[in-house]
Structure formats: structure tokens, C-alpha cells
Design a protein around this motif. Structure first.
Motif, short mmCIF file in Angstrom:
data_model
loop_
_atom_site.label_atom_id
_atom_site.label_comp_id
_atom_site.label_asym_id
_atom_site.label_seq_id
_atom_site.Cartn_x
_atom_site.Cartn_y
_atom_site.Cartn_z
N THR A 183 28.11 29.28 -59.72
CA THR A 183 28.01 27.90 -58.80
C THR A 183 27.81 28.65 -57.58
O THR A 183 28.17 29.89 -57.35
N THR A 184 27.93 27.63 -55.99
CA THR A 184 28.30 28.94 -54.93
C THR A 184 28.79 27.70 -54.22
O THR A 184 29.11 25.80 -53.94
N VAL A 185 29.06 28.27 -53.16
CA VAL A 185 30.23 27.71 -51.79
C VAL A 185 29.88 27.76 -50.71
O VAL A 185 28.49 29.13 -50.19
N ALA A 186 29.58 27.17 -49.66
CA ALA A 186 28.47 27.16 -48.83
C ALA A 186 28.62 27.04 -47.34
O ALA A 186 29.83 25.65 -47.25
N ALA A 187 28.78 27.07 -46.56
CA ALA A 187 28.93 27.02 -44.71
C ALA A 187 28.44 27.62 -43.98
O ALA A 187 28.19 28.58 -44.01
N ARG A 188 29.07 26.99 -42.51
CA ARG A 188 28.29 27.42 -41.22
C ARG A 188 29.15 28.28 -40.50
O ARG A 188 30.12 27.16 -41.18
N VAL A 189 29.45 29.02 -39.97
CA VAL A 189 30.34 29.57 -39.33
C VAL A 189 30.06 29.54 -37.55
O VAL A 189 29.66 31.37 -37.51
N PRO A 190 29.78 28.82 -36.95
CA PRO A 190 29.68 28.58 -36.08
C PRO A 190 30.63 30.20 -34.95
O PRO A 190 32.06 30.19 -35.62
N ALA A 191 30.85 30.29 -33.61
CA ALA A 191 31.81 31.33 -32.99
C ALA A 191 32.92 30.20 -32.56
O ALA A 191 32.45 29.02 -32.68
N GLY A 192 33.56 30.97 -32.90
CA GLY A 192 35.04 30.56 -32.41
C GLY A 192 35.70 29.19 -34.04
O GLY A 192 36.33 28.00 -33.34
N THR A 193 34.80 29.60 -34.38
CA THR A 193 35.73 28.97 -35.74
C THR A 193 36.69 28.66 -36.31
O THR A 193 37.39 30.42 -35.99
N LEU A 194 37.60 27.93 -36.44
CA LEU A 194 39.39 28.64 -36.98
C LEU A 194 38.70 28.82 -38.16
O LEU A 194 38.31 27.76 -39.20
N PRO A 195 39.65 29.82 -38.69
CA PRO A 195 39.62 29.86 -40.28
C PRO A 195 40.63 29.55 -40.56
O PRO A 195 39.90 28.93 -42.18
N GLY A 196 41.61 28.86 -40.72
CA GLY A 196 41.95 27.74 -41.94
C GLY A 196 41.50 26.32 -41.67
O GLY A 196 41.49 26.38 -42.82
N GLU A 197 40.66 26.57 -40.89
CA GLU A 197 39.83 24.91 -41.12
C GLU A 197 38.97 25.49 -42.27
O GLU A 197 37.90 25.30 -43.03
N LEU A 198 38.19 26.83 -42.38
CA LEU A 198 37.31 26.92 -42.86
C LEU A 198 37.64 27.18 -44.33
O LEU A 198 37.05 26.64 -44.86
N ALA A 199 38.48 27.85 -44.37
CA ALA A 199 39.59 27.96 -45.80
C ALA A 199 39.45 26.74 -46.43
O ALA A 199 39.41 26.45 -47.72
N ALA A 200 39.79 25.94 -45.31
CA ALA A 200 40.45 24.09 -46.27
C ALA A 200 39.03 24.12 -46.48
O ALA A 200 39.29 23.13 -48.09
N ASP A 201 37.72 23.89 -45.61
CA ASP A 201 36.74 23.69 -46.67
C ASP A 201 36.32 24.37 -48.01
O ASP A 201 35.70 23.83 -49.14
N VAL A 202 36.49 25.11 -47.70
CA VAL A 202 36.01 26.23 -48.63
C VAL A 202 36.58 25.99 -49.76
O VAL A 202 36.43 25.67 -50.95
N ALA A 203 38.12 25.73 -49.60
CA ALA A 203 39.06 25.29 -50.36
C ALA A 203 38.12 23.90 -51.77
O ALA A 203 39.05 23.91 -52.27
N ARG A 204 37.97 23.24 -50.53
CA ARG A 204 37.66 21.77 -51.30
C ARG A 204 36.44 21.83 -52.43
O ARG A 204 35.64 21.14 -53.10
#
Length: 447
Positions: free
Chosen positions: A295-316
């Protein structure tokens, strides 16, 4: 017995080539000396009791499918030995040992290396990915450890192999830095590169920017081993509903984005392949090969991305991927395998597709986590240290394998030397560990 290759196993044969071996690496270290004869006897016992491991691929130049033939007669000793003087020497031995895939036209499609040195002995498994995945390699090593009995008369040949050259009485195999070990009766095959399912996402994925020391066109892999000490402070991530896999994937996305930006690249969407274990298949028919869905987990990581918010999206996304049933591989791979053409033609079609469409279709990287495994005990010695990795074909060029043993999370980056040098991998690994530490902190997760 003759049995058709499963889809994932057939595709692995197309992906495998001498410059990009399709192999799986599992390694343990014990604090003392291993008895090579006892290791050889234990491997022989496992091979004898598990006839499906004693498999070889039938010649299939103009056939439409690959087929396993098992149990096949053993034609070579799968256990080789070497010595190392220091950590650099062990790293060179490992890189050389993993620079080729065990050939599929002889049985068994695996090799063990017993490496003895001042830091303790290492047992390294190199298995062809068409025949084994990470979990089946772990199962194999667990059985070898359970049958290991040092100090006894362990001079019997391996699974029917005579004690002629390559048998149980063979001298230690000479090694040359940067070259594959010379195993009697074994020829290095020409094999290829892989891709994963993209979970319905069609946007091109970001590529990992080449390091300063990568050499375009240079064949082979390197392996960079790490231990992360942050696993003990994982309460904040757990409280936020995150698992170790979520941390591993999030940290890799952050590291790739920062790495690419530092080299003048853009922060495009990052796609990480994540194998998901298929419990419905595991052990149902005694197979040892690839039983996971990709399977694939995908996200954009622009400058200033909050690690916690990205982690929550990845977890979903990881939860959805595990809960959502689906085919083992993507539609394009399934269609290719079903085309009524000889395997040689399908091989050429896939290589051409990877060359021209790979940058558009392939994921950025891969994270494969074996989870928490009990310590393997060889006689009276517990192998608390363990590492795992899988191949890293271009255009990905880098994969991350993870395993938790002895209370520590150990990580291995496999990387193409065309993409990175050893110094590049060390820099990338340092950035990655820093990202993991940040994610494990209360501030990063609590935002």
C-alpha cells in the motif's frame, strides 16, 4: 511437485538484475562465537523439514509463467564463513554478501554468512525476494536458532550436499571487498527493480535527490545500520494515537523533503510504500514467499509543516490501509503478469516501463517494519541485536527496514550507490534519527 509462481514472486523476478539484486537481508549478532558446523547442521535440518524451501525455478524462456519445482536437490552449501577485524571490515563483508541475489535456478534460494570478529559473531541471511519476504526470513532464522546445538558432531552435509567443495568440510570462502562471495556451484544471475501499489493516487511522487558522492550508473547497494534510542520515550506518540510505523514513515517524509530542499529540489508529494501483512494468507498453505499487500501513504510536506500534524495524517492513512482489503499489487502489475506472452517478453516490457514511466508511477521510498521480535537464542547466547532490510530499486533508490529486538529499534537503509555514497547515507541517517527524536518529543506530537 510443480507450482506456479504467485504474482508478487513472478514480478520480483522481472525486477531483479545484477546491478539491483532483489534480495532480503536479516542479520543478528551474538556476544560470543558461533559454531559454523552447528549452524550448517541447523540449516540442513530446517531445509530437510521444510521441503518448500528447497525450491528452484524451472527454466521458462518461452513459457508464459514461472514455476517452482520442489523439493529440488541441493547443489551447493548455503552456509559460508568469513572473518572481520573491525566494524568497517564487517560493513564491507556485508555489502559484498548482499551485492547479489541467490540464484533461483539452484536450491535453496538463500545463503547464510557466519562472520566472526572482535565485536561478536554475526549471522547474516541473504534470501531471494521471489522466495522470501521479511517475515518468512524471520521465521527461517528462528527455526535455525532453535535447532542450533554447538559442540556436537555437526559434520553432516547440508540437505544432501556432499562434503566436496562447497560442502560441510569446505574451507572458509575467500572474500574480496566489493565483490560477491565465491560460492562453489553458484553463478551470479542477471536480475531487476520493483514498484509498489499506489493506492489509487496518480500524481507523480518526489524523487530522492542524489547525494554528493553518488555515482551515476554505479551498480550495487550499500547498507547503513542504525539504532534509535527514542523508542523508550514513545508515550507521547502513543497518547496521540501513533504507532511506530507512523513515526517511521513521517520521519522519512520529513527527512526526504529537507534533504531535497538542501540540494535545490522541490517539496513535491512524497509517497511511501508500506507492506501490510495478509493474515488470511500467512501460513495457510505452507508458503514462505511474499504474503504482504503493498500500500502507499502519501503527503506533501511544505516548508514549515508541523511534524505532529503530518504524523496525524500519516496515522489516518496507515489505519485505513490496514483496514481496507485489496489486491496484493496494483492494477498495472496484475495486468502485466496476466499478459499471454513469454516471461522474457514481459521482463523486457517491465524494464522498459520502469525506464520511461518509473519516475511518474513509482513511489518515493519504502518502509518495511517487522515489528517487535523475541530475542533469538543460539545455544546459550541470546542475539539481542537484529537488523533487517530489503532491496531499493531505482527510481526509488532507498528503502528502510526496521525491527525491534532486545528493547531497541534498529534500522537499516539500503541505498543504490548510484544515488548515494556511504558518507551520504550517514548524513541522511543522521537527519532521519533527528527527525525521529523530534517526533518522539512531547512538543512535536502535542501541537
Amino acid at each position: 511437485m510443480i507450482e506456479r509462481f504467485a504474482l508478487a514472486d513472478e514480478l520480483t523476478c522481472y525486477y531483479d538484475r545484477s546491478s539491483e539484486p532483489a534480495n532480503v537481508h536479516l542479520e543478528v549478532r551474538v556476544p560470543g562465537l558461533l559454531d559454523p558446523a552447528a549452524i550448517r547442521a541447523a540449516v540442513s535440518a530446517v531445509l530437510t523439514s521444510q521441503p518448500r524451501i528447497m525450491a528452484r525455478r524451472r527454466p521458462a524462456t518461452w513459457q508464459r509463467d514461472y514455476h517452482w519445482e520442489f523439493p529440488a536437490p541441493a547443489t551447493t552449501d548455503p552456509v559460508v564463513t568469513t572473518d572481520y577485524a573491525d566494524q568497517d571490515g564487517l560493513d564491507r563483508q556485508r555489502d559484498a554478501f548482499l551485492s547479489w541475489s541467490p540464484p533461483l535456478d539452484v536450491a535453496p534460494p538463500l545463503r547464510f554468512l557466519v562472520a566472526s570478529g572482535p565485536g561478536g559473531d554475526c549471522l547474516i541471511l541473504n534470501a531471494h525476494h521471489a522466495a522470501f519476504d521479511g517475515l518468512s526470513c524471520l521465521r527461517l532464522l528462528r527455526e535455525v536458532a532453535g535447532l542450533y546445538q554447538p559442540g556436537r558432531n555437526n559434520a553432516q552435509p547440508v540437505a544432501g550436499v556432499s562434503s566436496a567443495p562447497g560442502g560441510s568440510d569446505a574451507e572458509p570462502v575467500p572474500r574480496t571487498a566489493g565483490a560477491a562471495p565465491v560460492v562453489p556451484g553458484v553463478q551470479r544471475g542477471d536480475h531487476p527493480a520493483g514498484r509498489s501499489a499506489t493506492a489509487g493516487r496518480t500524481w507523480p511522487a518526489a524523487r530522492i535527490a542524489p547525494g554528493r558522492g553518488g555515482t551515476p550508473g554505479r551498480p550495487g547497494y550499500g547498507a547503513y545500520l542504525m539504532t534509535w534510542g527514542g523508542l523508550a520515550v514513545s508515550r507521547p506518540p502513543r497518547a496521540a494515537g501513533l504507532r511506530v510505523n507512523d513515526l517511521l514513515i513521517t520521519a522519512l517524509m520529513l527527512t526526504i523533503s529537507d534533504w531535497n530542499e538542501a540540494r535545490g529540489g522541490s517539496r513535491d508529494q512524497i509517497k511511501i510504500t508500506m507492506p501490510v501483512g495478509d493474515k488470511a494468507q500467512a501460513g495457510s498453505d505452507g508458503r514462505w514467499a511474499n504474503l504482504s499487500r503493498l500500500t502507499t501513504v502519501a503527503a506533501r510536506v511544505p516548508a514549515g509543516t508541523l511534524p505532529g500534524e503530518l504524523a496525524a495524517d500519516v496515522a489516518r492513512q496507515t489505519r485505513a490501509a490496514k483496514d481496507r482489503p485489496g489486491p496484493q499489487l496494483d492494477l498495472a502489475s496484475r495486468v502485466l503478469a496476466a499478459v499471454p506472452m513469454p516471461v522474457t517478453v514481459k521482463n523486457l516490457l517491465l524494464r522498459s516501463a520502469l525506464r520511461f514511466a518509473g519516475p511518474l508511477l513509482c513511489d518515493t521510498s519504502l518502509v518495511s517494519n517487522l515489528g517487535v521480535v523475541p530475542a533469538l537464542t543460539f545455544g546459550t547466547m541470546a542475539a539481542a541485536e537484529a537488523w533487517f532490510s530489503t532491496s531499493a530499486h531505482m527510481p526509488r533508490g532507498l528503502s528502510l527496514g526496521a525491527v525491534t529486538a532486545g528493547g531497541a529499534l534498529r534500522l537499516t537503509f539500503r541505498y543504490r550507490r548510484a544515488l548515494m555514497s556511504g558518507a551520504d547515507a550517514a548524513e541522511f541517517g543522521g537527519r532521519y534519527l533527528k527527525a525521529l527524536d523530534q517526533l518522539a518529543g512531547q512538543e512535536a506530537v502535542g501541537r
